[in-house]
Design an enzyme around this catalytic site. Sequence first.
Site, PDB file in Angstrom:
ATOM      1  CD  GLU A 251       0.260  -7.042  -0.388  1.00 24.41           C
ATOM      2  OE1 GLU A 251       1.113  -6.891   0.497  1.00 24.41           O
ATOM      3  OE2 GLU A 251      -0.806  -7.630  -0.185  1.00 24.41           O
TER       4      GLU A 251
ATOM      5  CG  ASP B  22       2.913 -11.639  -5.706  1.00 24.62           C
ATOM      6  OD1 ASP B  22       1.885 -11.861  -5.037  1.00 24.62           O
ATOM      7  OD2 ASP B  22       3.768 -10.787  -5.395  1.00 24.62           O
TER       8      ASP B  22
HETATM    9 ZN   LIG Z   1      -1.057  -8.002   1.883  1.00 27.37          ZN
END
Ligand SMILES: [Zn+2]
Length: 408
Positions: A187, A264
């Site tokens: 990310e 998540d």
């Molecule tokens: Zn992403």
Amino acid sequence: MSIRTLNCIVPPHVLEHLRQSSDTAVREAALTTLLDTTMLRGQRSVRGSLLGLASPAQGRRTVFDCGHRTNLATAVLARSEDGAASADASVDQAFDGLGSTRQFYGDVLGRNSIDDRGMRLDGYVHRGVRYNNAFWDGQEMVFGDGDGRIFTDFTGSLDVIGHELTHGVTEFTAGLEYHVQSGALNESISDVFGSLVKQWVRQQTADQADWLIGDEIFTPDVDADALRSLKSPGEAYDSELLGKDPQPAHMRDFVDLPDTEAGDNGGVHVNSGIPNKAFYLVATGIGGYAWEAPGHIWYESLRASTATTDFQGFADTTFSKAGELFGQDSVEQKAVASAWGDVGLPVSCAPKGMRSGPSGGAGGGGDPLGDLSRQVSELARQLQELTQQVQGQPKPSGKGGRSGAGRA
Ligand SMILES: [Zn+2]
């Protein structure tokens, strides 16, 4: 068969918060988006078909209009590489964003499209009705229009497009597994290069850049700077509607979340704040254009990483790459060591005296709590993997997503 990896720009904790809004329209749009995304994840993994896509196409762009349907197969061609501009702003924004990202990777990093082999770039706009997300699914980039209340057209944000396409670059290089630390690193890499694409197009120095991700995707009514801030993780938003930005900026605040969809995937959009902050510190420490030395150090480190590289491993790699690219004890290498020290990840190969940041103290000398939480995370991940193996196949939604206990 595995759960399909869908890299969405709006993380589950934001949608979960909206799902509990007192406003029915907000709640409904959030629920639809969550449900829709969960169902998409349950589809067969597309990984197997990647080989067929790697044929040279010079990164040619094609944008399709879904016409508010969710089935990509029925989308119609709206603009191709050599075609005229569309009357539809979303089509042109998607087309331009794909082009800017392609050009950034080519001109700055010498990379030929996502796969470095000229992979074609397909974009799908106007997906679904009030769909509050945009995602990269391994093959194409897909944009919702937003519900108009909280989120607006996702094609309007260049860093979101850069972020999503970078997930493709990561998949073709390190292949960082999308959970816990390697996932948060995945990310973070997308946030870093998404921001760099925007900075490069705007020709902004590290000091001039806003370091925000997704500042354009909120409607003017929403009190939020952006989805995330690399400069100030944890401070992108704080409102009744959205809750508070949960990102930490230091290893001592690493957040342990379950390696499930509701969690998540172990907080991939949460703990990414830590390496994000490190990159920001490197960029401002070196100064000038962040896509130059800092961007190259990060890119070469990504190429040298593996699927299970964790924060510490990546920090160490950036330190050695900075030495290779700019010399041992160079300004660049010192900035790298200092930055990681400041976020509580002192590089393990740095000589004495370089391990802590310039502010001294805070990050120096290791972080036992952080180390412990790293180990706990890694064990939790292995346990999860084992459970999935025993069960034969992962659950497509199960306890995840919509029935989660609502983490604000
Ligand atoms: Zn992403």
